[in-house]
Design a protein around this motif. Structure first.
Motif, short mmCIF file in Angstrom:
data_model
loop_
_atom_site.label_atom_id
_atom_site.label_comp_id
_atom_site.label_asym_id
_atom_site.label_seq_id
_atom_site.Cartn_x
_atom_site.Cartn_y
_atom_site.Cartn_z
N LEU A 401 0.82 -1.21 0.00
CA LEU A 401 0.00 0.00 0.00
C LEU A 401 0.85 1.27 0.00
CD1 LEU A 401 -2.82 -0.99 2.54
CD2 LEU A 401 -3.04 -0.69 0.06
N ILE A 402 2.13 1.12 0.32
CA ILE A 402 3.04 2.28 0.30
C ILE A 402 3.84 2.31 -0.99
CG2 ILE A 402 5.01 3.35 1.45
CD1 ILE A 402 4.04 2.05 4.07
N ILE A 403 4.40 1.16 -1.37
CA ILE A 403 5.29 1.13 -2.53
C ILE A 403 4.53 1.40 -3.83
CG2 ILE A 403 6.79 -0.35 -3.92
CD1 ILE A 403 7.71 -1.68 -1.35
N MET A 404 3.37 0.77 -4.00
CA MET A 404 2.65 0.92 -5.27
C MET A 404 2.25 2.37 -5.55
SD MET A 404 -0.55 -1.27 -6.77
CE MET A 404 -1.62 -0.80 -5.41
N PRO A 405 1.66 3.13 -4.61
CA PRO A 405 1.37 4.54 -4.90
C PRO A 405 2.62 5.36 -5.20
CG PRO A 405 0.11 3.81 -3.01
CD PRO A 405 1.10 2.72 -3.32
N LEU A 406 3.76 5.02 -4.50
CA LEU A 406 5.00 5.75 -4.77
C LEU A 406 5.51 5.50 -6.19
CD1 LEU A 406 6.95 5.34 -1.40
CD2 LEU A 406 6.06 7.46 -2.38
N VAL A 407 5.46 4.23 -6.61
CA VAL A 407 5.92 3.91 -7.97
C VAL A 407 5.02 4.57 -9.01
CG1 VAL A 407 6.29 2.03 -9.63
CG2 VAL A 407 6.99 1.74 -7.24
N PHE A 408 3.71 4.50 -8.78
CA PHE A 408 2.77 5.11 -9.73
C PHE A 408 2.96 6.63 -9.77
CE2 PHE A 408 -1.35 7.06 -10.71
CZ PHE A 408 -1.60 6.49 -11.96
N SER A 409 3.15 7.24 -8.62
CA SER A 409 3.30 8.71 -8.57
C SER A 409 4.56 9.16 -9.28
CB SER A 409 3.32 9.17 -7.11
OG SER A 409 2.12 8.87 -6.46
N HIS A 410 5.69 8.50 -9.00
CA HIS A 410 6.92 8.97 -9.64
C HIS A 410 6.92 8.65 -11.13
CE1 HIS A 410 8.99 4.99 -9.81
NE2 HIS A 410 9.83 5.61 -10.64
N TRP A 411 6.21 7.59 -11.54
CA TRP A 411 6.05 7.28 -12.97
C TRP A 411 5.23 8.36 -13.67
CZ3 TRP A 411 1.30 5.26 -15.21
CH2 TRP A 411 1.42 4.88 -16.55
N MET A 412 4.11 8.76 -13.05
CA MET A 412 3.25 9.79 -13.63
C MET A 412 3.96 11.15 -13.69
SD MET A 412 0.26 9.16 -14.86
CE MET A 412 -0.33 10.85 -14.75
N VAL A 413 4.61 11.52 -12.59
CA VAL A 413 5.29 12.81 -12.55
C VAL A 413 6.45 12.83 -13.55
CG1 VAL A 413 6.65 14.38 -11.12
CG2 VAL A 413 4.60 13.32 -10.19
N GLY A 414 7.13 11.69 -13.71
CA GLY A 414 8.21 11.61 -14.70
C GLY A 414 7.70 11.82 -16.11
N ILE A 415 6.56 11.20 -16.45
CA ILE A 415 5.97 11.38 -17.78
C ILE A 415 5.60 12.85 -17.99
CG2 ILE A 415 3.97 10.83 -19.22
CD1 ILE A 415 3.95 8.07 -17.97
N LEU A 416 4.95 13.45 -17.00
CA LEU A 416 4.51 14.84 -17.14
C LEU A 416 5.69 15.80 -17.23
CD1 LEU A 416 1.51 14.89 -14.62
CD2 LEU A 416 1.39 15.12 -17.10
N SER A 417 6.73 15.55 -16.44
CA SER A 417 7.87 16.48 -16.46
C SER A 417 8.55 16.47 -17.83
CB SER A 417 8.87 16.10 -15.37
OG SER A 417 9.38 14.79 -15.57
N GLU A 418 8.67 15.28 -18.46
CA GLU A 418 9.27 15.22 -19.79
C GLU A 418 8.33 15.80 -20.85
OE1 GLU A 418 12.17 14.18 -21.24
OE2 GLU A 418 13.05 14.14 -19.25
N TYR A 419 7.06 15.48 -20.73
CA TYR A 419 6.08 15.96 -21.73
C TYR A 419 5.94 17.47 -21.69
CZ TYR A 419 1.67 16.34 -24.27
OH TYR A 419 0.69 16.68 -25.17
N GLU A 420 5.89 18.05 -20.50
CA GLU A 420 5.70 19.49 -20.35
C GLU A 420 7.02 20.25 -20.28
OE1 GLU A 420 2.95 20.97 -20.59
OE2 GLU A 420 1.52 19.32 -20.43
N GLN A 421 8.14 19.54 -20.10
CA GLN A 421 9.43 20.21 -19.92
C GLN A 421 9.32 21.27 -18.81
OE1 GLN A 421 12.63 19.67 -22.09
NE2 GLN A 421 11.41 17.83 -21.70
N ASN A 422 8.87 20.77 -17.65
CA ASN A 422 8.56 21.66 -16.53
C ASN A 422 9.57 21.44 -15.42
OD1 ASN A 422 7.12 22.25 -13.84
ND2 ASN A 422 5.78 23.23 -15.34
N LEU A 423 10.28 22.49 -15.03
CA LEU A 423 11.35 22.36 -14.04
C LEU A 423 10.82 21.97 -12.65
CD1 LEU A 423 14.40 22.53 -13.86
CD2 LEU A 423 14.18 24.95 -13.24
N PRO A 424 9.73 22.57 -12.14
CA PRO A 424 9.21 22.12 -10.83
C PRO A 424 8.80 20.65 -10.83
CG PRO A 424 8.31 24.28 -11.39
CD PRO A 424 9.04 23.80 -12.59
N LEU A 425 8.27 20.16 -11.96
CA LEU A 425 7.90 18.75 -12.02
C LEU A 425 9.15 17.86 -11.98
CD1 LEU A 425 5.01 18.69 -14.66
CD2 LEU A 425 4.84 18.24 -12.21
#
Length: 470
Positions: A401-425
């Motif tokens: 219940l801890i690891i799975m949300p962390l993996v999903f969150s960093h996967w999603m944020v990684g996709i968004l940061s590359e797609y948007e080229q956003n420094l805060p992300l």
């Protein structure tokens, strides 16, 4: 005056002159102008005729001269009569009759009136008509103009009449559009979406973003490598550990893909391969978390006594097989959408996004359902169950219940940061990577009975050594 011939006797000359004067000369006649006087006009107004005369006296015919030729160019006469128009002025005195009815009842049309000559309508050349626009529209009393309007299929009449005029027109429904000649409703052609502009970072920000993202991936690679090395050193290869080990390997390989040089975008084939592998490894990561939840459920719900429902090999084959099946389906339909113009991560602006997110969301929902089902009911214990594995399964129930949300969150944020080229992300991605790496190391180590036993032994040794030194 005739001159007398010279050299002749005077008497003879006089006789010759007298003879010449009395000899007749032939002269044709010619017409005089038409007389200024005429017979009375046949009408006093409205156009009549009167007669004028001319005579063959200009000059009159002499000798054997001819009479004047008449206008018919055939006969000759000494006089000729001709009719001329007279009193052409109109007899109408600007008197009009009443206006007639409007040509369009309850709408805009024309109305007409006619000239009056006395009490009667004028006839022939005096008859005149006059027209003007008229409007018999009355919004309250008149029927809707839509009553007489027929619209094409998928069209309806819209009444927007005002107090001054009827207004109605057909509009199309159900997503149809009116064709240019207003005769039918047609399906609009598909619109071509405006290409999304490529987001860019300032050069100095791009350097910072690259350092942050690659450092974050390096950090999680280090933590996962330490976890794998620890279990290899301890030679722990239980069923639950094999599942976790495959999940860690998938996570490790995914981040190795992410730290590859950014110049890969210059080589489309390489970039496409990296994008496919990133998709494969992250999908496999979530498949193995579902298998871990299934292994945990089989022990906590007392379905099996030990080692879960599948063997180590079966878990490995199912985990990688399901992930590979998902990727092959996506490649079959969306191969061209892997990779990108400015990054090799997973793309979010193509239909491939459904192949990326839907399977992982389904895996997460199933994993949470198994975890919830395992803790919702008190199941009847089985005799001879492995209590150490049962304890590890219960711990795994919480750590997942801890690891799975962390993996999903960093996967999603990684996709968004590359797609948007956003420094805060990128910064958020770095933090989540560090937290995920530490969580994987601590939680996977703590929920294995052999590692716990080793740690407890080390702890007792440390405590014993501490008491002896005292």
């Amino acid at each position: 005056m005739t001159s007398l011939p010279v050299g002749r006797p005077l008497g003879l000359a006089l006789l010759l002159t007298l003879f010449a004067a009395t000899t007749p000369v032939d002269i044709d006649g010619a017409w005089s102008p038409w007389s200024s006087m005429a017979t009375p006009c046949t009408k006093t107004c409205g156009g009549g005729v009167h007669l004028k005369v001319r005579s063959c006296t200009n000059p009159s015919p002499q000798g054997n001269g001819k009479l004047c030729l008449k206008m018919d160019s055939v006969s000759r006469a000494d006089k000729e009569w001709r009719s001329f128009d007279c009193n052409m002025q109109s007899c109408w005195g600007l008197v009009w009759g009443e206006w007639g009815n409007c040509s369009v009842p309850c709408g805009k049309g024309m109305r007409t009136r006619v000239s009056m000559c006395g009490d009667d309508i004028c006839t022939e050349t005096m008859a005149k008509t006059q027209q003007e626009p008229c409007n018999d529209w009355n919004k309250t009393a008149c029927p809707s103009p839509c009553d007489d309007m027929t619209c094409p299929q998928f069209g309806v009449c819209k009444d927007e009449s005002t107090e001054k005029e009827p207004i109605a027109y057909c509009i199309c429904t159900m997503g149809y559009e009116m064709n240019p000649d207003k005769s039918s409703c047609i399906r609009p052609p598909p619109t071509t979406p405006t290409p999304r502009p490529i987001p860019t970072l300032a050069p100095e920000q791009k350097v910072v973003a690259t350092v942050i993202s690659k450092s974050a991936s390096t950090l999680i690679i280090i933590m996962v490598t330490i976890t794998l090395a620890l279990f290899l050193f301890l030679k722990v290869f239980t069923t639950d550990r094999v599942i976790q080990m495959n999940m860690e390997i998938a996570l490790l390989l995914a981040h190795i893909m992410l730290i590859l040089p950014g110049e890969a975008t210059s080589y489309p084939a390489v970039c496409t391969t990296i994008s496919i592998l990133v998709h494969l490894f992250f999908t496999a990561c979530f498949v193995f978390m579902l298998l871990e939840a299934l292994h945990m459920y089989s022990l906590v719900a007392f379905i099996v006594k030990q080692d879960g429902m599948f063997t180590k090999l079966q878990n490995t084959l199912v985990g990688w097989g399901v992930a590979l099946f998902v990727i092959l389906i996506c490649i079959a339909f969306q191969l061209d959408n892997y990779g990108g113009d400015y990054h090799c991560w997973l793309r979010m602006d193509t239909p491939l996004v459904y192949g990326q997110f839907m399977p992982i969301i389904i895996l997460i929902v199933l994993t949470f359902a198994l975890i919830e089902a395992a803790g919702a009911v008190n199941y009847k214990p089985l005799k001879g169950i492995d209590k150490a594995q049962l304890k590890s399964a219960k711990i795994s129930q919480r750590t997942n219940l801890i690891i799975m949300p962390l993996v999903f969150s960093h996967w999603m944020v990684g996709i968004l940061s590359e797609y948007e080229q956003n420094l805060p992300l990128y910064g958020t991605f770095s933090i989540l990577n560090g937290v995920t790496g530490v969580a994987v190391f601590l939680l996977h180590s703590s929920n294995n009975e052999q590692v716990r036993a080793k740690l407890q032994g080390c702890y007792r040794s440390m405590c014993k050594g501490s008491s002896i030194s005292r």
